[in-house]
Design a protein around this motif. Sequence first.
Motif, mmCIF file in Angstrom:
data_model
loop_
_atom_site.group_PDB
_atom_site.id
_atom_site.type_symbol
_atom_site.label_atom_id
_atom_site.label_comp_id
_atom_site.label_asym_id
_atom_site.label_seq_id
_atom_site.Cartn_x
_atom_site.Cartn_y
_atom_site.Cartn_z
ATOM 1 N N ILE A 201 0.878 -1.309 -0.020
ATOM 2 C CA ILE A 201 -0.131 -0.115 0.073
ATOM 3 C C ILE A 201 0.967 1.307 0.101
ATOM 4 C CG2 ILE A 201 -1.957 1.196 1.101
ATOM 5 C CD1 ILE A 201 -2.659 -1.361 2.449
ATOM 6 N N VAL A 202 0.843 1.964 -1.133
ATOM 7 C CA VAL A 202 1.919 3.245 -1.544
ATOM 8 C C VAL A 202 1.069 4.342 -1.681
ATOM 9 C CG1 VAL A 202 3.384 1.474 -2.436
ATOM 10 C CG2 VAL A 202 1.671 2.772 -3.518
ATOM 11 N N THR A 203 2.164 5.602 -1.278
ATOM 12 C CA THR A 203 1.571 6.644 -1.638
ATOM 13 C C THR A 203 1.495 7.029 -3.151
ATOM 14 O OG1 THR A 203 3.676 7.553 -1.931
ATOM 15 C CG2 THR A 203 2.659 7.750 0.418
ATOM 16 N N LEU A 204 0.967 8.183 -3.777
ATOM 17 C CA LEU A 204 0.650 8.500 -5.199
ATOM 18 C C LEU A 204 2.105 8.716 -5.825
ATOM 19 C CD1 LEU A 204 -2.623 10.605 -5.448
ATOM 20 C CD2 LEU A 204 -1.817 8.314 -6.707
ATOM 21 N N ARG B 51 3.097 -6.126 -6.573
ATOM 22 C CA ARG B 51 2.133 -5.401 -6.767
ATOM 23 C C ARG B 51 1.658 -4.363 -6.135
ATOM 24 N NH1 ARG B 51 -3.411 -8.606 -7.643
ATOM 25 N NH2 ARG B 51 -4.056 -6.647 -8.548
ATOM 26 N N PHE B 52 0.940 -3.261 -6.423
ATOM 27 C CA PHE B 52 0.899 -1.999 -5.280
ATOM 28 C C PHE B 52 -0.635 -1.508 -5.290
ATOM 29 C CE2 PHE B 52 1.073 1.099 -8.798
ATOM 30 C CZ PHE B 52 1.780 0.781 -9.544
ATOM 31 N N ALA B 53 -1.004 -1.129 -4.414
ATOM 32 C CA ALA B 53 -2.321 -0.357 -4.235
ATOM 33 C C ALA B 53 -2.224 1.040 -3.547
ATOM 34 C CB ALA B 53 -3.278 -1.173 -3.390
ATOM 35 N N CYS B 54 -3.097 2.053 -4.020
ATOM 36 C CA CYS B 54 -3.055 3.260 -3.476
ATOM 37 C C CYS B 54 -4.467 3.485 -3.198
ATOM 38 C CB CYS B 54 -2.464 4.157 -4.664
ATOM 39 S SG CYS B 54 -2.573 6.007 -4.294
ATOM 40 N N PHE B 55 -4.487 4.359 -1.986
ATOM 41 C CA PHE B 55 -6.066 4.600 -1.654
ATOM 42 C C PHE B 55 -6.294 6.179 -1.600
ATOM 43 C CE2 PHE B 55 -7.985 0.791 0.345
ATOM 44 C CZ PHE B 55 -6.760 0.101 0.468
ATOM 45 N N THR B 56 -7.347 6.542 -2.475
ATOM 46 C CA THR B 56 -7.717 7.898 -2.596
ATOM 47 C C THR B 56 -8.894 8.199 -2.262
ATOM 48 O OG1 THR B 56 -8.251 7.487 -4.940
ATOM 49 C CG2 THR B 56 -6.038 8.012 -4.559
ATOM 50 N N ALA C 46 -1.075 2.382 6.388
ATOM 51 C CA ALA C 46 -1.386 2.615 5.036
ATOM 52 C C ALA C 46 -1.410 4.041 4.938
ATOM 53 C CB ALA C 46 -2.749 1.950 4.761
ATOM 54 N N PRO C 47 -0.727 4.538 3.786
ATOM 55 C CA PRO C 47 -0.979 5.922 3.278
ATOM 56 C C PRO C 47 -2.144 6.230 2.732
ATOM 57 C CG PRO C 47 0.712 4.711 2.050
ATOM 58 C CD PRO C 47 0.404 3.976 3.017
ATOM 59 N N LEU C 48 -2.727 7.415 2.646
ATOM 60 C CA LEU C 48 -3.946 7.782 1.936
ATOM 61 C C LEU C 48 -3.671 9.209 1.392
ATOM 62 C CD1 LEU C 48 -6.815 8.839 4.291
ATOM 63 C CD2 LEU C 48 -4.506 8.340 5.042
ATOM 64 N N THR C 49 -4.396 9.278 0.288
ATOM 65 C CA THR C 49 -4.557 10.648 -0.549
ATOM 66 C C THR C 49 -5.972 11.133 -0.338
ATOM 67 O OG1 THR C 49 -2.725 10.271 -1.997
ATOM 68 C CG2 THR C 49 -4.352 12.087 -2.385
ATOM 69 N N VAL C 50 -6.303 12.564 -0.187
ATOM 70 C CA VAL C 50 -7.455 13.177 0.029
ATOM 71 C C VAL C 50 -7.530 14.298 -1.046
ATOM 72 C CG1 VAL C 50 -9.119 14.562 1.350
ATOM 73 C CG2 VAL C 50 -8.157 12.384 2.252
ATOM 74 N N TYR C 51 -8.470 14.250 -1.904
ATOM 75 C CA TYR C 51 -8.435 15.381 -2.941
ATOM 76 C C TYR C 51 -9.314 16.575 -2.370
ATOM 77 C CZ TYR C 51 -6.251 12.106 -6.070
ATOM 78 O OH TYR C 51 -5.448 11.280 -6.707
ATOM 79 N N VAL C 52 -8.833 17.749 -2.202
ATOM 80 C CA VAL C 52 -9.511 18.898 -1.576
ATOM 81 C C VAL C 52 -10.231 19.729 -2.796
ATOM 82 C CG1 VAL C 52 -9.512 20.855 -0.127
ATOM 83 C CG2 VAL C 52 -8.513 18.563 0.781
#
Length: 352
Positions: free
Chosen positions: A76-79, A94-99, A120-126
């Motif tokens: 589980i990775v950053t963008l 393999r990798f996954a990213c949570f947005t 697990a890192p995450l990205t929030v789009y504001v």
Amino acid sequence: MSQLRSSIFRAGLEALYLSGAHHLLRPLFAGVGTIFMLHRVRPACDDVFQPNVHLEITPDFLRATLEHVRELDIDIVTLDEVHRRLRERDFGRRFACFTFDDGYRDNRDFALPLMREFAAPLTVYVASDFASATGKLWWVALERLIARADVIEAPVHGEQRRLDTPTAAAKREAFAVLHGWLRSMPSDVEINRAVSELCRRHGVDDSQIARELCMSWTELKEFASDPLVTIGAHTLSHCNVAKCTSDDAEREIAGSRGSIEAKLNRPVMHFAYPYGDRDAATARDFALVRKLGFKTAVTTRPGMLFAENADHMTALPRLSLNGNYQDARLLKVLMSGAATAMSNGFRRVDAA
Ligand SMILES: [Zn+2]
């Protein structure tokens, strides 16, 4: 997604699961990685009328997803790391990213504690105007006004319509009609005007929804200080950029990055197109976001990541964690790439 399409998709997921076809499709369609798309995360509510339920999952389902990804031994990775692995063709694992789109406060209250548990890192789009509490989450306003109305009159596609909405089924149907009409409007200015007028008539205060549901700048500052959190941009007003003139699209995209950088004092390298479908993000917009220097931009087009996506960093597809399919069994199907392949016509890359 309409109720019917959603039911068909759900049936397709079940069929793939039961037939085991996802095992056969996996080597071809699972790709090298996945960007998950989420909006809200909160405990289930038992209202019978919840037309926006596809935009939310429960903390339990997020946990099941995180567990499944860990079981599959997927990173589980950053963008930033997605960008690096695609650019350097680093596909050993393999990798996954949570947005998460829009900047909902429940991302902090329900998602972040779980993400921390799994490191697990995450990205929030504001969307900047949501954080400033001046933006309009018109789809929530529409839900609220239909929930309380027994009849709604509106000039749908230029024809004055009277929609009777006494039951949950009738409300769902009215939501579909009005939502389709609103999404067909030339811009979000017209959408917001039409929804605000309906709100006024039905006694719904749409001016407070952003403040109620989204994190303020003060809250975002605290939230963004968590090392697991990346903040991305999502335009100023949450507009459909494909329907903007080039100048307006640039102002919305660059402006949202500028305001987040100024308020949170950190660089913003990632962008998500509001609505994000084929009608809301086009080749012109992919080029514009690239020109503006973003590392990545995500759409809402369904897809897994393949090596070829490295050539289309500002048109990346995602895998929706959709409130209509919160079934841990089906995660196997989703992660096999079979479901996204099925819904995008078995294309590996769809970035034109
Ligand atoms: Zn959004």
